[in-house]
Write a protein that holds these residues in place. Structure first.
Motif, mmCIF file in Angstrom:
data_model
loop_
_atom_site.group_PDB
_atom_site.id
_atom_site.type_symbol
_atom_site.label_atom_id
_atom_site.label_comp_id
_atom_site.label_asym_id
_atom_site.label_seq_id
_atom_site.Cartn_x
_atom_site.Cartn_y
_atom_site.Cartn_z
ATOM 1 N N TYR A 6 0.563 -1.391 -0.210
ATOM 2 C CA TYR A 6 0.012 -0.060 0.244
ATOM 3 C C TYR A 6 1.059 0.931 -0.332
ATOM 4 C CZ TYR A 6 -4.063 -3.229 1.476
ATOM 5 O OH TYR A 6 -4.822 -4.197 1.633
ATOM 6 N N LEU A 7 0.499 2.238 -0.693
ATOM 7 C CA LEU A 7 1.137 3.238 -1.147
ATOM 8 C C LEU A 7 0.469 4.225 -0.363
ATOM 9 C CD1 LEU A 7 2.687 3.094 -4.627
ATOM 10 C CD2 LEU A 7 3.618 2.196 -2.844
ATOM 11 N N LEU A 26 -3.845 1.505 7.805
ATOM 12 C CA LEU A 26 -1.948 1.596 8.309
ATOM 13 C C LEU A 26 -2.612 0.417 9.382
ATOM 14 C CD1 LEU A 26 -0.695 4.908 8.089
ATOM 15 C CD2 LEU A 26 -0.016 3.453 7.128
ATOM 16 N N ARG A 27 -3.782 0.547 10.586
ATOM 17 C CA ARG A 27 -3.843 -0.033 11.223
ATOM 18 C C ARG A 27 -3.637 -1.802 10.652
ATOM 19 N NH1 ARG A 27 -8.621 3.629 14.051
ATOM 20 N NH2 ARG A 27 -7.515 4.505 15.177
ATOM 21 N N GLU A 28 -4.079 -1.659 10.184
ATOM 22 C CA GLU A 28 -4.530 -3.163 9.510
ATOM 23 C C GLU A 28 -3.420 -4.222 8.834
ATOM 24 O OE1 GLU A 28 -7.479 -3.038 6.702
ATOM 25 O OE2 GLU A 28 -8.863 -2.720 8.170
ATOM 26 N N VAL A 29 -2.238 -3.606 8.321
ATOM 27 C CA VAL A 29 -1.677 -4.402 7.733
ATOM 28 C C VAL A 29 -0.266 -4.511 9.132
ATOM 29 C CG1 VAL A 29 -1.064 -2.223 5.966
ATOM 30 C CG2 VAL A 29 0.412 -1.865 7.465
ATOM 31 N N ASP A 30 1.153 -5.190 8.077
ATOM 32 C CA ASP A 30 1.562 -5.995 9.038
ATOM 33 C C ASP A 30 2.362 -5.369 9.563
ATOM 34 O OD1 ASP A 30 0.206 -9.067 9.221
ATOM 35 O OD2 ASP A 30 0.645 -8.513 7.147
ATOM 36 N N LEU A 31 3.044 -4.353 8.394
ATOM 37 C CA LEU A 31 4.596 -3.595 8.706
ATOM 38 C C LEU A 31 4.300 -2.519 7.734
ATOM 39 C CD1 LEU A 31 7.271 -3.971 9.927
ATOM 40 C CD2 LEU A 31 7.623 -4.287 6.475
ATOM 41 N N ILE A 32 4.928 -1.132 8.293
ATOM 42 C CA ILE A 32 4.440 0.639 8.042
ATOM 43 C C ILE A 32 6.025 0.794 7.755
ATOM 44 C CG2 ILE A 32 4.202 2.107 8.043
ATOM 45 C CD1 ILE A 32 2.764 1.979 10.537
ATOM 46 N N ALA A 33 6.287 1.238 6.640
ATOM 47 C CA ALA A 33 7.982 1.152 6.449
ATOM 48 C C ALA A 33 7.513 2.994 5.957
ATOM 49 C CB ALA A 33 7.928 0.636 4.790
ATOM 50 N N ALA A 34 8.716 2.931 7.215
ATOM 51 C CA ALA A 34 8.836 4.801 6.829
ATOM 52 C C ALA A 34 9.953 5.064 6.660
ATOM 53 C CB ALA A 34 7.943 5.344 8.034
ATOM 54 N N GLU A 35 9.813 6.271 5.567
ATOM 55 C CA GLU A 35 11.405 7.570 5.907
ATOM 56 C C GLU A 35 12.277 7.408 7.334
ATOM 57 O OE1 GLU A 35 12.419 10.844 2.837
ATOM 58 O OE2 GLU A 35 10.750 10.636 2.550
ATOM 59 N N ASP A 36 11.371 8.771 7.660
ATOM 60 C CA ASP A 36 11.972 8.604 9.408
ATOM 61 C C ASP A 36 10.254 8.025 10.324
ATOM 62 O OD1 ASP A 36 11.842 10.334 11.418
ATOM 63 O OD2 ASP A 36 12.640 12.116 10.521
ATOM 64 N N PRO A 52 3.916 -2.764 13.622
ATOM 65 C CA PRO A 52 4.950 -2.749 13.910
ATOM 66 C C PRO A 52 5.813 -1.465 12.546
ATOM 67 C CG PRO A 52 4.693 -4.809 13.799
ATOM 68 C CD PRO A 52 2.788 -3.455 13.546
ATOM 69 N N LEU A 53 6.951 -0.664 12.693
ATOM 70 C CA LEU A 53 7.446 0.109 11.932
ATOM 71 C C LEU A 53 8.605 -0.051 11.768
ATOM 72 C CD1 LEU A 53 6.102 2.793 11.226
ATOM 73 C CD2 LEU A 53 7.562 4.086 12.658
ATOM 74 N N THR A 54 9.612 0.279 10.450
ATOM 75 C CA THR A 54 10.826 -0.128 10.308
ATOM 76 C C THR A 54 10.864 1.463 9.451
ATOM 77 O OG1 THR A 54 12.117 -1.738 9.168
ATOM 78 C CG2 THR A 54 10.012 -1.280 7.857
ATOM 79 N N ARG A 55 12.143 1.323 9.539
ATOM 80 C CA ARG A 55 12.815 2.550 8.628
ATOM 81 C C ARG A 55 13.595 2.319 6.831
ATOM 82 N NH1 ARG A 55 18.214 4.925 7.899
ATOM 83 N NH2 ARG A 55 19.085 3.011 9.163
ATOM 84 N N ILE A 80 3.552 1.501 2.809
ATOM 85 C CA ILE A 80 4.371 2.604 2.371
ATOM 86 C C ILE A 80 4.749 3.645 3.033
ATOM 87 C CG2 ILE A 80 5.070 2.917 0.329
ATOM 88 C CD1 ILE A 80 8.178 3.112 0.472
ATOM 89 N N VAL A 81 5.269 4.595 3.851
ATOM 90 C CA VAL A 81 4.552 6.550 3.745
ATOM 91 C C VAL A 81 5.830 6.751 3.420
ATOM 92 C CG1 VAL A 81 3.163 5.955 5.333
ATOM 93 C CG2 VAL A 81 4.922 6.116 6.482
ATOM 94 N N SER A 82 5.552 8.747 3.214
ATOM 95 C CA SER A 82 6.753 9.355 3.563
ATOM 96 C C SER A 82 7.050 10.235 4.450
ATOM 97 C CB SER A 82 6.767 10.177 2.002
ATOM 98 O OG SER A 82 6.115 10.439 1.956
ATOM 99 N N ASP A 83 7.625 11.355 4.774
ATOM 100 C CA ASP A 83 7.322 12.314 5.652
ATOM 101 C C ASP A 83 5.936 13.028 5.202
ATOM 102 O OD1 ASP A 83 10.186 11.193 6.505
ATOM 103 O OD2 ASP A 83 10.748 12.598 6.313
ATOM 104 N N ALA A 84 5.475 13.038 4.707
ATOM 105 C CA ALA A 84 4.800 13.936 4.478
ATOM 106 C C ALA A 84 4.756 13.736 2.694
ATOM 107 C CB ALA A 84 5.036 15.652 4.424
ATOM 108 N N GLY A 85 3.146 13.742 2.831
ATOM 109 C CA GLY A 85 1.926 13.680 1.362
ATOM 110 C C GLY A 85 2.397 11.729 0.729
#
Length: 272
Positions: A6-7, A26-36, A52-55, A80-85
Motif C-alpha cells: 500500500y502506498l 495503517l492499522r490493518e497491515v503487518d508492517l509500515i515502512a517509513a522514511e523517518d 510495527p514500524l521499520t525505517r 509505505i509512507v513518506s515524511d509528508a504527502g
C-alpha cells in the motif's frame, strides 16, 4: 498468496487531512515502512495506530527493501509512507514499488495530500498542462543545464526547493526563464501557509531568509515568447500572431501580453 504493498499518503501539514481509509489501512497491515520513523511514530500515536514500524530511507533502501519484499512474498501486507504527502514522489518509495512490481506484488494507492498539486490548483497558472520536476540538481552546472531545457516547455513547471537555496534558485530562474510569472507556495496546510505571486526577479529580490519548504511554480513558455521579430513594433507583432492562425482579437491580446500593455493601447497603436 502474495501480500499487498500500500502506498499510503500522509498529511503535508494539517493532521486533519489524514483520510479515514489511510488510518484503517495503517492499522490493518503487518508492517509500515517509513522514511523517518520518529516523525511517522508521532503521526501513528496521534491516530492510536500500533502497527510495527521499520525505517526505509535512501541509506538502507537496498537491504530493507529485500526484507520487505520477502514479507510481501510470504503473504504479509506492507504500507509505505513518506515524511509528508504521497510516497514514491521524490523519495525512495519509488524503488520499493519497482521491486514489488518485478516480483508480481499487487500495488495499491491510498490517495491523499500532495504538495505539488495543492500548490498548482491555488497558483492561478495553467493547470491543463504541467511538468513536475521535484528538487532541482544540487550542482550549479547540472541545475543550469536542466533549467535551459525546461525554459522551452510551454506548460506550468513545478519545483520543490529548500528555503536556504531558494533565493539563489530564483536568481537563476530569472536569468534563464526571463520575466515570467512565478508562484511560491510556502508551509502548505500549516498555520503560516502563504502564496507569493509575481515576476521572478521581483520575488527573488523580495525573498530574504525564508522559512519552511517551498513549492515553486513557474509559468510555461508563452505564445508571445515563441514568436519574435528582430526589430519589433506593435503592428508587426499583431500581424505575426494573425499569420500564425489567431483572429485579430486574440492576436491583440497576445501582443498586449508581450509588450506588457493593455489591449486598448495595442488598438490605439495599430489605429495610428
Amino acid at each position: 498468496m502474495n501480500g499487498i504493498l500500500y502506498l499510503c499518503a500522509t498529511p503535508i501539514g494539517n493532521l486533519e487531512d489524514m483520510t479515514f481509509r489511510a488510518i484503517k489501512i495503517l492499522r490493518e497491515v503487518d508492517l509500515i515502512a517509513a522514511e523517518d520513523t520518529r516523525r511517522t511514530l508521532k503521526l501513528l500515536n496521534y491516530f492510536d495506530i500500533h502497527t510495527p514500524l521499520t525505517r526505509f530511507d535512501e541509506n538502507c533502501k537496498e537491504n530493507v527493501g529485500k526484507k520487505i519484499l520477502e514479507r510481501l512474498l510470504a503473504g504479509e501486507s506492507v504500507a509505505i509512507v513518506s515524511d509528508a504527502g504521497l510516497p514514491a514522489i521524490c523519495d525512495p518509495g519509488a524503488d520499493l514499488v519497482r521491486l514489488a512490481i518485478d516480483a508480481g506484488i499487487k500495488i495499491c494507492p491510498i490517495p491523499g495530500a500532495n504538495a505539488a498539486l495543492s500548490a498548482l490548483i491555488c497558483s492561478g497558472l495553467d493547470t491543463k498542462q504541467f511538468f513536475f520536476v521535484g528538487f532541482p540538481p544540487r550542482t550549479q552546472k547540472n541545475r543550469r543545464e536542466l533549467l535551459q531545457k525546461l525554459s522551452k516547455i510551454d506548460a506550468t513547471i513545478i519545483f520543490y526547493e529548500a528555503p536556504h537555496r531558494l533565493k539563489k534558485f530564483l536568481a537563476e530562474l530569472a536569468e534563464i526563464f526571463g520575466e515570467r510569472q512565478v508562484v511560491l507556495a510556502r508551509e502548505l496546510t500549516k498555520v503560516h501557509e502563504e502564496f507569493l505571486r509575481g515576476k521572478i526577479s521581483a520575488l527573488a529580490e523580495k525573498i530574504s531568509e525564508p522559512l519552511g519548504e517551498f513549492v515553486v511554480l513557474v509559468e510555461g513558455k508563452t505564445f508571445s515568447e515563441q514568436i519574435s521579430l528582430p526589430n519589433e513594433n506593435i503592428s508587426d507583432v499583431v500581424q505575426k500572431f494573425m499569420d500564425s492562425g489567431l483572429d485579430k482579437k486574440s492576436a491583440m491580446r497576445e501582443a498586449a501580453k508581450k509588450f506588457n500593455v493593455s489591449r486598448r493601447e495595442i488598438y490605439s497603436a495599430i489605429k495610428h
